[in-house]
Structure formats: structure tokens, C-alpha cells
Design an enzyme around this catalytic site. Sequence first.
Site, PDB file in Angstrom:
ATOM      1  N   ASP A 177      12.312   3.939   8.197  1.00 32.35           N
ATOM      2  CA  ASP A 177      11.205   3.020   7.888  1.00 32.35           C
ATOM      3  C   ASP A 177       9.931   3.850   7.816  1.00 32.35           C
ATOM      4  OD1 ASP A 177      10.544  -0.153   8.154  1.00 32.35           O
ATOM      5  OD2 ASP A 177       8.924   1.075   8.994  1.00 32.35           O
ATOM      6  N   GLU A 220       9.965  -1.286   3.037  1.00 28.64           N
ATOM      7  CA  GLU A 220       9.771   0.157   3.172  1.00 28.64           C
ATOM      8  C   GLU A 220      10.887   0.769   4.018  1.00 28.64           C
ATOM      9  OE1 GLU A 220       7.752  -2.235   4.410  1.00 28.64           O
ATOM     10  OE2 GLU A 220       6.797  -1.625   6.292  1.00 28.64           O
TER      11      GLU A 220
END
Lengths: 310, 123
Positions: A177, A220
Site C-alpha cells: 500500500d 493504492e
Amino acid sequence: MKVLVADDELISRRKLQALLTTWGYEVVSVEDGNAAFELLKAPNAPRIGLLDWVMPGKNGVDVCRAIRRDRPEPYTYMLLLTAKDAKENIVEGLESGADDYLIKPWDPDELRARLRTGQRILQLEDRLVEARETMRFKATHDHLTFLLNRGAIVDLLERELVRTFREKGCTIVMLSDLDHFKNVNDTYGHLVGDEVLQETARRLLGSVRSYDFVGRYGGEEFLMVLNNCDTSQAMLRAEELRKAVENRPIQTSRGPLSATMSIGVLSSRDWDHRKAAEILCEVDAALYRAKASGRNRSELARPNAPCNAL
Amino acid sequence: MVRSPSQYGENLDRASILKRLEGNQELLTELVQLFLGEAPQLIEAMRNALQQGDMQGLGRSAHSMKGAASNFSAYGTVNAASQLENDAKNEDSESAKASLVTLEVVVERLLPELENLCQESPK
């Protein structure tokens, strides 16, 4: 376009070859059905086959059946040329998988026109296959980064887990992430955020081997599935990926931006066979620990109580 | 049934044969040459097959002769070869013997006709 001619009789074969060449076809000719079958299913095979019915080895009808069975794609357009003119022969010929049927002695104008029909059908087929492949790509890939999308990478993980468990191998799973990505979007806008995601995807892909997989798991978040791993190497591999993002600033339309990434890492050999959902839950927990311990780091998931957050 | 070879007399139609070759006279000559070479071999193969009772081989050669002759619309030869092919399929060696003799006679006549076909080419 390449055309295969199969006829055991010399003069008919030569005649076909000569006329087809005049019409601009590239001709490959053989004397029996077995050779015809081998050539039609070979890589880069002729897309059109002109087959005599009565031949030694496989006859023309056998060739049609065998090709339809063994070579569904790319489509082969097959035309039977034969002296057999009874209605039941025509029906049998077409039911064997031939696309067309021409009775000897055939008329060259008619054969030429029927070959054009064949070419037209093959072109339609090719366009259809191309469209299907484009749709398949779109259905399995993320439109921004062109990585595998979430559905595709999770399916793949499920299959890899089954395979490596069966083969007593191992799979490394990483969930990463981007750190503080919301700030990028908020400060520079979503277009710049997209550029960061695209560059991150490129770097991740560039840092794994050709037989490893990278997918966009969420906004993301990226999921990596690595094959044939050495368990002890899992953390090293994760660090390589992490550094690939951290090492150089990402060039964006608003200038260079630094980015870092946290990673949860799991090696399937440390676990019994588990479903992808459980593995993902465990690796997500490791990612959470990496975040909680200050970000820009990798954390290894350890076998503990089954993940309950499903 | 007794067949007289005369009923199989060829009357080759040069114009229609050429039309099937898109007017390509060179190709016609080439195919005729191939036939002149192939026909005696096929006849020889049929004689041997018949002698050895190889009905399958006989049928195959008769089928080839039929296919080869059909390129010149030589229907007498096509019919004679077709009859022989049927005899072979029915394993009727008596009838096959007679059919082969007929075929030989018809082919014997066909060969010079084919040669003429090549020489007729208009200058």
C-alpha cells in the site's frame, strides 16, 4: 494466403496448384490425408484446406473431423473437392466439419469465388477473435495501470495456492500500500495521483520475474504473487520491491514526488493449504502491522489464529 | 454385361478443357505430359493388383485414373475407370478383368487424342 491442397492424384493436384498460384495463393500440396492433418494442425498452418475425399491414410472427411476436434483455433476453412455427388455424400461431408463441398470436375470460376467466401469468413473470424481478446484483456486488467485487476489477481492467487500445495512448492504473497497516498491526491490532484500509481505499477512489474504476477488490488494497493520461491528469500524480495518505489522520486507533471510503500508478506510454505481469502486476510494483517510500525517497511505474516475478519 | 470399347470413344472438347484451365495452354500441355507418364503406370499397377487379388489396390488405382482423366473431361475413360472401381469394391474379379481390358483400350485411344490436344494450339 496459404492454402493446403491434398489430393493423391498427381494431375488434379498439379492443376489445383497451378490455378491457385495464378490466383495469388501460396500453395502447399500433399498426397495423403495424414500429411494434410499434420500440416493443418501445425503452427503457422495454412488457414484454408482443399481436400480430396478419397485418399490413402486419413480420407478428406476424416481430416475434417480430426481438425475440428483437435484444432478449434485458429479456424481452418476446409473445402471438400470430390467426385462423390450423391446427396448423402454431401451431407456426410458437411457434417464432418467441412465448410464447403465442390463436385469434380469443378469449374475454376466457381472454386475461385468459393475461396473468396472462405477468406471472407476467416477475416470475420479473425476480427471476432481479436475483439474477444481485447475484451478479455479489459475484463482482467486495470484500465489505469494495465496490471491485472483485483478479480483476476485473486483468481490467480487461488489457482497458484492450489498448484503449489499440490506440487509441494510455495507461493509468496505480498500486499502493498502506498504510504500517505491520500495526501498526494489532496495536494496535487487525482491526475498526479494517477501518475504515481502508473509509475509504481511499472516499477513493481520491473522488479519481479517474468513468471511472477502483479495486480492492482484496490485504490493504492497492489498484490504480488511470486512463484517457486525460497521461503527465506520472501523478505528480501519484499525489500527489493519496497526500495524500487522508495529509491528514486517519481516524475509527475507537477515535478518529482517521493513515494514509499508498506508491505505485508506471506510465504505459503509456512501455512497449511488455505483459501485465498484467508491468506489475503493474514497478509492484510501483516500490512497493517507494517503501517502501524511507522510505514515504509515490510512485515512478515506469521501463522497464528485463523483470520476472523472475513 | 459385355461392353464394347467403341461405346467409350472419347471426343475431347479442347475449348471446354482449356476453359477449365482458364485458357492456360502451357498448363494443359504440362498436365497432358503428366497423364502420358502416369497412365501406363496406373494400368501396370492395376494389372498387378488384379493378378494378386489386391482389390483395394485395384480400386485405388482405378479411382486415380478416374480423377486424372476427369481433368480432361475424358468421360469414356472416367466411366471405364469408374466401372472398374465398382468391380473392385464389389470384389468381383471376373467383371474387373473385363473392365480392365475395356479401360486399357479406352486409354490407348485417349493418349494420342491428348497429344493432339497439345499440338492444336492456335498460333
